[in-house]
Design a protein around this motif. Structure first.
Motif: not given
Length: 278
Positions: A95-96, A115-119, A143-144, A153-162
Motif C-alpha cells: 500500500w499504495p 482486472i484492477l488490483v488498485d490497492h 476502498v481506502d 496504513a493498517a487495513g482496508l475500509r470503504p472509500d469515503d465519497p466526501a
C-alpha cells in the motif's frame, strides 16, 4: 484425478515472461492518443517511459514488480497467448500500489481488459478497466486505508465519497452484470497477506470476464454489452481478436495521484500462477 490447471510461473525464474515499459497508446481503437488527451486535461506523466521499464524479479517464490525509477511503470507480459480460460493466482500488493492483471492484452500495444488490483486510495480490487478500449471503468466499489495514529496504513475500509480522489459513480456499477458489496469484499480480504484471485474469461473476441477474490465473486462484465462513452464493441473485437497475452502491471505516476498511486519502494507480488484453457 489430474489437476486441470498448468503453471505459468516456475517459481524461480521469469521464463515465459517478458518485461516491457508502460507506454501509453491510443485511448480507443483508431485514436486519439492517450498522451494527447492527458495534456488537454492538464495531466502529466514522466517523459520517455520507454527508457525506464519496471523491474521484475523472483523473490521467495513470487514474481515481484517495482518501479525502476520513481514515477515510471511497466508490464510483465506472458510469451503465450490465450483464448478462453480460467486463471488462478495469489497476489500481495503493498500500500499504495496501483497494479492489475491484463487479459487479451496485445503484444505491440497497451490495449486489453484489465482486472484492477488498485490497492491505493479510492482503488478498486476485482473490477475492470479498458486499456485502449475507450478507458471504460466497471467497478463494484472503492476502498481506502485504515490509518494508525502514526499515519501508517493498517487495513482496508470503504472509500469515503466526501474525501474520495476518484469518486464512485452509478455508471461504473451499472456496467457490471454482477457486483459484490464492499462489506462482503472486506470480510474476505486479508490485509498484509496473500489473497487468491480467480479470473474466468470466456466468449471469444467479446468475452464475459468474471473475478473472484478468496472465493467471493466480485464482479462480472460482458465486453459485448458495455455502455461507455467512445466504447465500440465491434472495433474492440476487431482490435483484440479471440486470443491475447496475460500481463501484470506496475503503474506510473501522474500529476493527479502522484505517489498515492505507487508509493516509494512499493511492490506488487504474484505467485502460484496457473491457468486452465477452456
Amino acid at each position: 484425478m489430474s489437476d486441470p490447471y498448468r503453471a505459468l510461473f516456475d517459481g524461480s525464474t521469469l521464463a515465459g515472461w517478458r518485461a516491457i515499459p508502460r507506454v501509453y497508446g491510443d485511448w480507443k481503437p483508431g485514436g486519439p492518443a492517450v498522451a494527447d488527451l492527458m495534456k488537454q486535461y492538464g495531466m502529466e506523466t514522466p517523459p520517455h517511459p520507454e527508457a525506464h521499464p519496471a523491474v521484475w524479479q523472483v523473490e521467495d517464490g513470487a514474481i515481484v514488480g517495482r518501479q525502476a525509477k520513481l514515477g515510471y511503470g511497466g508490464y510483465l507480459l506472458s510469451e503465450e497467448t490465450f483464448g478462453d480460460f480460467e486463471l488462478l493466482l495469489e497476489m500481495r500488493p503493498d500500500w499504495p500500489a496501483d497494479t492489475g492483471v491484463m487479459v487479451r492484452r496485445q503484444r505491440e500495444t497497451w490495449a486489453g481488459f484489465q482486472i484492477l488490483v488498485d490497492h491505493r486510495p479510492s482503488g478498486s480490487i476485482g473490477g475492470f478497466y479498458g486499456n485502449g478500449l475507450a478507458g471504460f471503468s466497471a467497478v463494484p466499489f472503492a476502498v481506502d486505508a485504515v490509518l494508525n495514529p502514526d499515519g501508517r496504513a493498517a487495513g482496508l475500509r470503504p472509500d469515503d465519497p466526501a474525501t474520495s480522489v476518484e469518486p464512485m459513480t452509478p455508471d461504473k456499477i451499472a456496467r457490471l452484470s454482477h457486483a459484490a458489496t464492499v462489506d462482503d469484499f472486506l470480510a474476505v480480504w486479508r490485509w498484509g497477506d496473500w489473497n487468491e484471485l480467480r479470473v474466468r474469461c470466456v466468449g471469444g473476441a467479446l468475452p464475459v470476464i468474471t473475478t473472484w477474490v478468496n472465493g467471493l465473486r466480485i464482479a462480472q462484465v460482458d465486453a459485448g454489452a458495455v455502455q461507455s462513452p467512445g466504447y465500440d464493441p465491434v472495433a474492440v473485437a476487431a482490435l483484440l481478436g479471440e486470443r491475447g497475452h496475460i500481463a501484470f502491471e506496475v503503474h506510473d505516476h501522474d500529476s493527479h495521484f502522484g505517489e498515492a498511486r505507487w508509493g516509494r519502494n512499493a511492490a506488487c507480488r504474484w505467485r502460484n500462477i496457473r491457468i486452465r484453457e477452456l
